[in-house]
Design a protein around this motif. Structure first.
Motif, PDB file in Angstrom:
ATOM      1  N   ASN A 170      66.420 -58.456  14.331  1.00 29.75           N
ATOM      2  CA  ASN A 170      65.737 -57.332  14.994  1.00 29.75           C
ATOM      3  C   ASN A 170      64.431 -56.999  14.278  1.00 29.75           C
ATOM      4  O   ASN A 170      63.572 -56.325  14.827  1.00 29.75           O
ATOM      5  CB  ASN A 170      66.632 -56.085  15.043  1.00 29.75           C
ATOM      6  CG  ASN A 170      67.766 -56.241  16.050  1.00 29.75           C
ATOM      7  OD1 ASN A 170      67.976 -57.319  16.584  1.00 29.75           O
ATOM      8  ND2 ASN A 170      68.495 -55.164  16.294  1.00 29.75           N
ATOM      9  N   CYS A 200      50.903 -57.059  20.063  1.00 25.30           N
ATOM     10  CA  CYS A 200      52.240 -56.803  19.498  1.00 25.30           C
ATOM     11  C   CYS A 200      52.945 -55.725  20.321  1.00 25.30           C
ATOM     12  O   CYS A 200      52.335 -55.121  21.216  1.00 25.30           O
ATOM     13  CB  CYS A 200      52.134 -56.337  18.043  1.00 25.30           C
ATOM     14  SG  CYS A 200      51.147 -54.846  17.810  1.00 25.30           S
ATOM     15  N   GLY A 201      54.193 -55.475  19.964  1.00 21.30           N
ATOM     16  CA  GLY A 201      54.953 -54.432  20.657  1.00 21.30           C
ATOM     17  C   GLY A 201      54.325 -53.065  20.453  1.00 21.30           C
ATOM     18  O   GLY A 201      54.270 -52.239  21.383  1.00 21.30           O
ATOM     19  N   THR A 202      53.824 -52.808  19.256  1.00 20.37           N
ATOM     20  CA  THR A 202      53.201 -51.513  18.962  1.00 20.37           C
ATOM     21  C   THR A 202      52.001 -51.292  19.881  1.00 20.37           C
ATOM     22  O   THR A 202      51.829 -50.202  20.437  1.00 20.37           O
ATOM     23  CB  THR A 202      52.755 -51.474  17.474  1.00 20.37           C
ATOM     24  OG1 THR A 202      53.904 -51.698  16.664  1.00 20.37           O
ATOM     25  CG2 THR A 202      52.123 -50.145  17.124  1.00 20.37           C
ATOM     26  N   ASP A 260      53.215 -50.453  23.392  1.00 15.56           N
ATOM     27  CA  ASP A 260      53.669 -49.055  23.487  1.00 15.56           C
ATOM     28  C   ASP A 260      52.478 -48.099  23.529  1.00 15.56           C
ATOM     29  O   ASP A 260      52.398 -47.216  24.374  1.00 15.56           O
ATOM     30  CB  ASP A 260      54.552 -48.699  22.274  1.00 15.56           C
ATOM     31  CG  ASP A 260      55.928 -49.362  22.337  1.00 15.56           C
ATOM     32  OD1 ASP A 260      56.341 -49.765  23.436  1.00 15.56           O
ATOM     33  OD2 ASP A 260      56.581 -49.468  21.278  1.00 15.56           O
ATOM     34  N   HIS A 311      61.394 -46.174  18.023  1.00 16.06           N
ATOM     35  CA  HIS A 311      60.703 -46.898  16.948  1.00 16.06           C
ATOM     36  C   HIS A 311      59.430 -46.116  16.592  1.00 16.06           C
ATOM     37  O   HIS A 311      58.854 -45.446  17.461  1.00 16.06           O
ATOM     38  CB  HIS A 311      60.352 -48.304  17.456  1.00 16.06           C
ATOM     39  CG  HIS A 311      59.756 -49.186  16.415  1.00 16.06           C
ATOM     40  ND1 HIS A 311      58.401 -49.210  16.157  1.00 16.06           N
ATOM     41  CD2 HIS A 311      60.320 -50.065  15.567  1.00 16.06           C
ATOM     42  CE1 HIS A 311      58.157 -50.083  15.188  1.00 16.06           C
ATOM     43  NE2 HIS A 311      59.315 -50.615  14.810  1.00 16.06           N
ATOM     44  N   MET A 348      63.205 -45.819  24.981  1.00 22.49           N
ATOM     45  CA  MET A 348      63.442 -47.228  24.661  1.00 22.49           C
ATOM     46  C   MET A 348      64.638 -47.777  25.447  1.00 22.49           C
ATOM     47  O   MET A 348      65.550 -47.038  25.802  1.00 22.49           O
ATOM     48  CB  MET A 348      63.650 -47.409  23.159  1.00 22.49           C
ATOM     49  CG  MET A 348      64.911 -46.809  22.614  1.00 22.49           C
ATOM     50  SD  MET A 348      64.945 -46.539  20.803  1.00 22.49           S
ATOM     51  CE  MET A 348      63.997 -47.835  20.103  1.00 22.49           C
ATOM     52  N   ALA A 350      66.603 -50.406  24.232  1.00 23.83           N
ATOM     53  CA  ALA A 350      67.673 -50.609  23.244  1.00 23.83           C
ATOM     54  C   ALA A 350      67.135 -50.252  21.869  1.00 23.83           C
ATOM     55  O   ALA A 350      65.973 -50.539  21.558  1.00 23.83           O
ATOM     56  CB  ALA A 350      68.156 -52.047  23.275  1.00 23.83           C
ATOM     57  N   ASN A 355      66.526 -50.365  17.932  1.00 22.18           N
ATOM     58  CA  ASN A 355      66.397 -51.445  16.946  1.00 22.18           C
ATOM     59  C   ASN A 355      67.389 -51.330  15.797  1.00 22.18           C
ATOM     60  O   ASN A 355      67.767 -52.325  15.204  1.00 22.18           O
ATOM     61  CB  ASN A 355      64.968 -51.494  16.404  1.00 22.18           C
ATOM     62  CG  ASN A 355      64.398 -50.131  16.107  1.00 22.18           C
ATOM     63  OD1 ASN A 355      64.325 -49.274  16.990  1.00 22.18           O
ATOM     64  ND2 ASN A 355      64.005 -49.901  14.878  1.00 22.18           N
ATOM     65  N   ASP A 405      60.191 -48.933  26.026  1.00 23.09           N
ATOM     66  CA  ASP A 405      59.980 -49.882  24.935  1.00 23.09           C
ATOM     67  C   ASP A 405      61.178 -50.831  24.970  1.00 23.09           C
ATOM     68  O   ASP A 405      62.269 -50.476  24.529  1.00 23.09           O
ATOM     69  CB  ASP A 405      59.908 -49.103  23.615  1.00 23.09           C
ATOM     70  CG  ASP A 405      59.817 -50.010  22.407  1.00 23.09           C
ATOM     71  OD1 ASP A 405      60.095 -51.218  22.538  1.00 23.09           O
ATOM     72  OD2 ASP A 405      59.488 -49.513  21.317  1.00 23.09           O
ATOM     73  N   GLN A 441      63.417 -54.613  21.891  1.00 26.80           N
ATOM     74  CA  GLN A 441      64.691 -55.158  21.404  1.00 26.80           C
ATOM     75  C   GLN A 441      65.601 -55.628  22.533  1.00 26.80           C
ATOM     76  O   GLN A 441      66.576 -56.338  22.272  1.00 26.80           O
ATOM     77  CB  GLN A 441      65.437 -54.106  20.555  1.00 26.80           C
ATOM     78  CG  GLN A 441      64.747 -53.760  19.251  1.00 26.80           C
ATOM     79  CD  GLN A 441      64.695 -54.932  18.257  1.00 26.80           C
ATOM     80  OE1 GLN A 441      65.401 -55.938  18.400  1.00 26.80           O
ATOM     81  NE2 GLN A 441      63.858 -54.812  17.249  1.00 26.80           N
ATOM     82  N   SER A 465      57.607 -57.694  22.722  1.00 28.34           N
ATOM     83  CA  SER A 465      56.983 -58.212  21.502  1.00 28.34           C
ATOM     84  C   SER A 465      57.380 -59.674  21.300  1.00 28.34           C
ATOM     85  O   SER A 465      58.585 -59.999  21.329  1.00 28.34           O
ATOM     86  CB  SER A 465      57.445 -57.381  20.300  1.00 28.34           C
ATOM     87  OG  SER A 465      56.981 -57.976  19.112  1.00 28.34           O
ATOM     88  N   HIS A 467      57.326 -61.680  18.617  1.00 24.01           N
ATOM     89  CA  HIS A 467      58.037 -62.161  17.423  1.00 24.01           C
ATOM     90  C   HIS A 467      59.513 -61.776  17.386  1.00 24.01           C
ATOM     91  O   HIS A 467      60.236 -62.172  16.480  1.00 24.01           O
ATOM     92  CB  HIS A 467      57.313 -61.743  16.133  1.00 24.01           C
ATOM     93  CG  HIS A 467      57.396 -60.304  15.767  1.00 24.01           C
ATOM     94  ND1 HIS A 467      58.226 -59.852  14.760  1.00 24.01           N
ATOM     95  CD2 HIS A 467      56.763 -59.222  16.235  1.00 24.01           C
ATOM     96  CE1 HIS A 467      58.066 -58.542  14.634  1.00 24.01           C
ATOM     97  NE2 HIS A 467      57.190 -58.137  15.509  1.00 24.01           N
ATOM     98  N   LYS A 468      59.964 -61.016  18.399  1.00 25.17           N
ATOM     99  CA  LYS A 468      61.412 -60.735  18.489  1.00 25.17           C
ATOM    100  C   LYS A 468      62.105 -61.786  19.349  1.00 25.17           C
ATOM    101  O   LYS A 468      63.328 -61.794  19.447  1.00 25.17           O
ATOM    102  CB  LYS A 468      61.666 -59.348  19.095  1.00 25.17           C
ATOM    103  CG  LYS A 468      60.842 -58.216  18.509  1.00 25.17           C
ATOM    104  CD  LYS A 468      61.230 -57.853  17.099  1.00 25.17           C
ATOM    105  CE  LYS A 468      60.398 -56.651  16.647  1.00 25.17           C
ATOM    106  NZ  LYS A 468      60.702 -56.231  15.300  1.00 25.17           N
TER     107      LYS A 468
HETATM  108  N1  PLP Z   1      59.652 -51.171  19.343  1.00 23.70           N
HETATM  109  C1  PLP Z   1      60.815 -51.552  18.812  1.00 23.70           C
HETATM  110  C2  PLP Z   1      62.088 -51.039  19.401  1.00 23.70           C
HETATM  111  C3  PLP Z   1      60.843 -52.403  17.715  1.00 23.70           C
HETATM  112  O1  PLP Z   1      62.005 -52.768  17.179  1.00 23.70           O
HETATM  113  C4  PLP Z   1      59.613 -52.855  17.179  1.00 23.70           C
HETATM  114  C5  PLP Z   1      59.590 -53.721  15.975  1.00 23.70           C
HETATM  115  O2  PLP Z   1      60.510 -53.710  15.179  1.00 23.70           O
HETATM  116  C6  PLP Z   1      58.415 -52.447  17.789  1.00 23.70           C
HETATM  117  C7  PLP Z   1      58.464 -51.595  18.854  1.00 23.70           C
HETATM  118  C8  PLP Z   1      57.083 -52.899  17.270  1.00 23.70           C
HETATM  119  O3  PLP Z   1      56.838 -54.237  17.616  1.00 23.70           O
HETATM  120  P1  PLP Z   1      55.708 -55.073  16.829  1.00 23.70           P
HETATM  121  O4  PLP Z   1      56.265 -55.373  15.490  1.00 23.70           O
HETATM  122  O5  PLP Z   1      55.510 -56.287  17.672  1.00 23.70           O
HETATM  123  O6  PLP Z   1      54.519 -54.209  16.789  1.00 23.70           O
END
Ligand code: PLP
Length: 384
Positions: A9, A70-72, A75, A99, A146, A148, A150, A175, A178, A198, A200-201
Motif C-alpha cells: 500500500n 501522482c495520486g496526490t 486529488d 490520506h 476515499m 478504500a 490505505n 480517492d 488504494q 496512482s 506506483h500502487k
Molecule cells: N491517496 C491514498 C489513499 C494513498 O494511499 C496515497 C499514497 O499512499 C495517495 C493518495 C498519494 O498517492 P501518490 O503517492 O501517488 O501521490
C-alpha cells in the motif's frame, strides 16, 4: 538477505512487463507527442492507447481520463477543479480518515475560509453515513470520500454515496488510489464525478497518476499551459510513464481475480496465524469490509516503530500506524479517528500484500514475528 515485501500500500515494484514497454520511449522514441511529424505522432498514438487502457480498468471512456504526476496531484486537481468551478460555494466535505493528499488540502482550505465537515467513522472504521447525508447543503462545493483506506483497508460505499450526492446536484470525488487494482471498479455503475488513481500502487513507476473526470463535470485546470490532456493539464506529457501506467492498468485487470482469491487467502493466513500465536493482538477495522491485501494489526504494549526495526533486520518491510512527529510517537489520525485505545494504536502494524507475495514469505513472518513481540514486551513497563 531476502527482502520480504509486505508494504504494497506504500508502493509496489515496477512489473517487468511495464518496464519493457516503457524503455523504448526513454531510449529511442523521444519525439514530442504534440509534433506534426510522424516521429512525434507515433508517440501520441501510444498515449492514446495508454489512455484507453486506464479507462478500460474502471470502465470509463478514454476522453474521461487525464494523466497527472501522482495520486496526490489527482486529488488536488479534482478538489481545486470543483471549488474553483463554483467560487461562491464555501462548504466542503470529507472524512476523518483520508490520506494526507486530501486531509491536508482540506485543512489548508479551512484556513482560506472554507467551512469543512470532517465525517467521523466508528470503532470499526465505517463512515457515519447519516452524519454525511445530514451535512449536505446547497453551499457544498465538493464531497471527497476515499474508496478504500490505505491503513486499514476499509472500503467505503462510494457507489451508493455518489448516487445520493447526485440527487442533490453536488460534485463527488473519490480517492481510489488504494482501491484501483485491488477491487473491480465500474464508474458507469455510479455517479462518481472524479476518481483518483496512482501508478506506483499498481506496478507502474512512481511519478505518474491519472484522474477520471466524468463527461460534463465542470472543470478548471490546475496547471495552465498548452493544450495537452484536452486542455485540462498543460505540460509536455510524461510519455514513458504514461505508457507504463497503461500497461500496468492492463495487467491490474488480469490480476483482480488473483487478488480476491490467492492474495486474500495469504492475508487471512498471516492474520489468523499471528492472532493465534500472539496474545493481546487485534485487527483494526471491519474484517467484512476490507481490501483483500491489507491487514492492520495492533500488538498491545509495544511500539510499532520497534517492531518495524526488528522486522527490518530480518528483511521484512511493513508499515506502522504511527508517525514520529516532533519526538513523540503519535498514533495515526486514522486509528485515532476510530478510537483505537492508545496502548493498541501505538503498536499497530500494517501488512499489505501484493501479487508477488508468496506463501513462504507469509510463513517466514508468522515464524519470526511472535518472538519479536514477546521480546519487546519483556522490556515494556506496562506488560504484566
Ligand atoms: N491517496 C491514498 C489513499 C494513498 O494511499 C496515497 C499514497 O499512499 C495517495 C493518495 C498519494 O498517492 P501518490 O503517492 O501517488 O501521490
Amino acid at each position: 538477505m531476502k527482502t520480504i515485501y509486505v508494504d504494497n500500500n506504500a508502493t509496489t515494484r515496477v512489473a517487468p512487463e511495464v518496464l519493457d514497454v516503457m524503455l523504448p520511449y526513454l531510449k529511442e522514441f523521444y519525439g514530442n507527442p504534440s509534433s506534426m511529424h510522424s516521429f512525434g505522432g507515433n508517440v501520441a498514438h501510444k498515449i492514446r492507447e495508454a489512455r484507453a487502457k486506464v479507462a478500460s480498468l474502471i470502465n470509463a471512456s478514454p476522453d474521461e481520463i487525464m494523466f497527472t504526476s501522482c495520486g496526490t496531484e489527482s486529488d488536488n486537481t479534482a478538489i481545486h477543479a470543483a471549488i474553483s468551478s463554483v467560487p461562491d460555494k464555501k462548504h466542503i466535505i470529507t472524512s476523518r480518515v483520508e490520506h494526507p493528499a486530501v486531509k491536508n488540502l482540506f485543512e489548508h482550505l479551512s484556513k482560506k475560509g472554507y467551512r469543512v465537515t470532517f465525517v467521523p467513522v466508528d470503532r470499526k472504521g465505517m463512515l457515519d453515513l447519516d452524519y454525511l447525508y445530514n451535512s449536505l447543503t446547497d453551499d457544498t462545493a465538493i464531497v471527497s470520500i476515499m474508496w478504500a483506506n490505505n491503513e486499514t483497508g476499509m472500503i467505503f460505499p462510494v457507489q451508493e454515496l455518489s448516487q445520493v450526492i447526485k440527487t442533490k446536484g453536488l460534485v463527488f470525488h473519490t480517492d481510489a488510489v488504494q482501491a484501483v487494482g485491488k477491487l473491480p471498479i465500474d464508474v458507469s455503475k455510479s455517479e462518481i464525478d472524479m476518481l483518483s488513481i496512482s501508478g506506483h500502487k499498481i506496478h507502474a513507476p512512481k511519478g505518474i497518476g491519472a484522474l477520471y473526470v466524468r463527461k460534463g463535470t465542470r472543470f478548471s485546470p490546475f496547471l495552465i499551459g498548452g493544450h495537452q490532456e484536452g486542455g485540462r493539464r498543460g505540460g509536455t506529457e510524461n510519455v514513458a510513464y504514461i505508457i507504463g501506467i497503461g500497461k500496468a492498468s492492463e495487467l491490474a485487470a488480469t490480476h483482480l481475480e488473483e487478488m480476491a482469491t490467492r492474495v486474500e487467502k495469504l492475508r487471512d493466513k498471516l492474520e489468523n496465524e499471528l492472532l493465534k500465536r500472539i496474545p493481546n493482538a487485534m485487527i483494526n477495522g471491519d474484517t467484512e469490509n476490507r481490501l483483500p491485501n491489507t491487514t492492520s494489526i495492533s500488538f498491545e504494549y509495544v511500539e510499532g516503530e520497534s517492531i518495524l526495526l526488528m522486522m527490518d533486520e530480518l528483511g521484512i518491510c511493513a508499515s506502522s500506524g504511527s508517525a514520529c512527529t516532533s519526538g513523540s510517537l503519535e498514533p495515526s489520525h486514522v486509528l485515532r479517528a476510530m478510537g483505537v485505545p492508545f496502548t493498541a494504536a501505538h503498536g499497530s502494524i500494517r501488512f499489505s500484500l501484493g501479487i508477488y507475495s508468496t506463501e513462504e514469505e507469509i510463513d517466514f513472518i508468522v515464524e519470526k514475528l511472535p518472538p519479536i513481540i514477546e521480546n519487546l514486551r519483556t522490556m515494556s513497563p506496562f506488560w504484566k
